[in-house]
Design an enzyme around this catalytic site. Structure first.
Site, PDB file in Angstrom:
ATOM      1  N   CYS A 188     -51.554  54.856  91.430  1.00 23.79           N
ATOM      2  CA  CYS A 188     -50.266  54.498  91.575  1.00 23.79           C
ATOM      3  C   CYS A 188     -49.911  55.101  93.139  1.00 23.79           C
ATOM      4  CB  CYS A 188     -49.366  55.079  90.503  1.00 23.79           C
ATOM      5  SG  CYS A 188     -47.577  55.315  91.070  1.00 23.79           S
ATOM      6  N   HIS A 222     -47.122  56.097  94.369  1.00 22.92           N
ATOM      7  CA  HIS A 222     -46.260  57.174  94.353  1.00 22.92           C
ATOM      8  C   HIS A 222     -47.119  58.216  94.461  1.00 22.92           C
ATOM      9  CE1 HIS A 222     -43.135  54.159  93.395  1.00 22.92           C
ATOM     10  NE2 HIS A 222     -42.217  55.090  93.582  1.00 22.92           N
ATOM     11  N   ASP A 237     -43.408  47.564  97.156  1.00 21.14           N
ATOM     12  CA  ASP A 237     -43.491  48.292  96.021  1.00 21.14           C
ATOM     13  C   ASP A 237     -42.355  48.428  95.181  1.00 21.14           C
ATOM     14  OD1 ASP A 237     -44.793  50.525  94.527  1.00 21.14           O
ATOM     15  OD2 ASP A 237     -43.740  51.859  95.433  1.00 21.14           O
ATOM     16  N   SER A 238     -42.504  49.082  94.134  1.00 20.46           N
ATOM     17  CA  SER A 238     -41.144  49.151  93.479  1.00 20.46           C
ATOM     18  C   SER A 238     -40.370  50.043  93.925  1.00 20.46           C
ATOM     19  CB  SER A 238     -41.502  49.720  91.902  1.00 20.46           C
ATOM     20  OG  SER A 238     -42.183  51.028  91.898  1.00 20.46           O
ATOM     21  N   CYS A 271     -48.713  48.718  95.516  1.00 25.25           N
ATOM     22  CA  CYS A 271     -48.399  49.073  94.297  1.00 25.25           C
ATOM     23  C   CYS A 271     -49.471  48.997  93.300  1.00 25.25           C
ATOM     24  CB  CYS A 271     -47.219  48.297  93.795  1.00 25.25           C
ATOM     25  SG  CYS A 271     -46.555  48.620  91.889  1.00 25.25           S
ATOM     26  N   GLU A 295     -39.017  58.938  92.409  1.00 23.09           N
ATOM     27  CA  GLU A 295     -37.720  57.885  92.700  1.00 23.09           C
ATOM     28  C   GLU A 295     -36.642  58.701  92.539  1.00 23.09           C
ATOM     29  OE1 GLU A 295     -37.527  54.591  93.949  1.00 23.09           O
ATOM     30  OE2 GLU A 295     -39.758  54.944  94.110  1.00 23.09           O
TER      31      GLU A 295
END
Ligand code: DGL
Length: 271
Positions: A185, A187, A10-11, A73, A151
């Site tokens: 997403c 996240h 993932d990012s 992701c 993040e």
């Protein structure tokens, strides 16, 4: 072959939502995780850049001898054409499993999708849902600040700020009579409780990480790739930036201290 690790990427932190579920469902599997924390967020980047990053990450994961790759992701899953990458290890994203789950949950065929700007712009979730259920009505909303706030550690340091953005992004859904919302997403599963609080209990939230874990279980079983080990699997985590910020949220979310198993890698050296 069966005892090789699953590669998940993932990012940044989002893919941990898949890791957590995979560890629950398949505790004997080894996992190699990569979070591109230095280059996150991906949601404001274009297809070309995201594809280039994906190729670098897959080269890195391949060196770890993985048997299967999961792009945990929504953005990568929406904008990268995996079949063009000519990667010789099976790779799946989170899109199909999340959309399929939404269709099995909705009663009134009115479905919301929240995701990063790149994902919403691609229309991938909407198109997938409509291809599987042509009579559905799909409402989309980009939530550009969610992934950067997560993040940056705001889940622990300032939940009120996340709540403010959640009210801003989610209030349009309150009058649209949706009964299901896809967290497009990964996240967003980390702030699922905030999203549920804003929307109320009646709207069912589809957790991409969780749904992809169920999907990958089926894939591994069908391909006879499930681990035959009897001992608990090992989870090694890699990030592309200083690991301390990642670990604050990761340890809290996973309810486990993963500091010892987390390493920093220079992802630019892979191609
Ligand atoms: N977790 C990612 C997703 O599922 C990426 C978020 C981002 O980096 O913008 O879309």
């Amino acid at each position: 072959m069966q005892d090789k690790p699953i590669g998940i990427f993932d990012s940044g932190l989002g893919g941990l939502t898949a890791v957590k579920e995979i560890v629950k469902m398949m505790p004997n599997e080894d996992i190699v995780y990569f979070g591109d924390t230095r280059r996150a967020p991906y949601g404001d980047k274009n297809r070309e850049i995201i594809t280039k990053y994906t190729i670098q990450i897959l080269s890195f994961l391949k060196q770890h001898n993985i048997k299967f790759a999961l792009a945990a992701c929504g953005t990568i899953s929406s904008v990268v054409e995996f079949s063009d990458l000519q990667f010789d290890i099976p790779i799946i994203g989170v899109l199909t499993s999340a959309c399929t789950a939404a269709l099995s949950k909705t009663q009134n065929k009115r479905i919301g999708v929240i995701a990063t700007p790149a994902t919403i712009k691609s229309g991938a979730y909407k198109n997938k849902i409509l291809s599987l259920m042509p009579g559905a009505t799909v409402y989309q909303q980009a939530c550009p600040m969610f992934a950067p706030l997560i993040e940056s550690g705001f889940v622990l340091s300032d939940r009120n700020l996340i709540l403010k953005y959640a009210e801003k992004y989610l209030s349009p859904f309150k009058n649209l009579n949706i009964d299901t919302l896809v967290l497009g997403c990964t996240h967003y599963s980390i702030i699922k409780d905030i999203i549920q609080m804003v929307l109320g209990e009646k709207i069912y939230l589809i957790d991409s990480g969780k749904e992809s874990a169920k999907f990958i279980f089926g894939q591994l079983r069908d391909r006879r790739l499930l681990s035959e080990k009897k001992s608990p699997g090992e989870c090694r985590l890699f990030v592309s930036n200083d690991k301390h910020r990642f670990l604050e949220t990761a340890n809290d979310f996973l309810k486990k201290d993963v500091s010892e198993n987390t390493h920093v890698v220079n992802i630019d050296s892979w191609s």
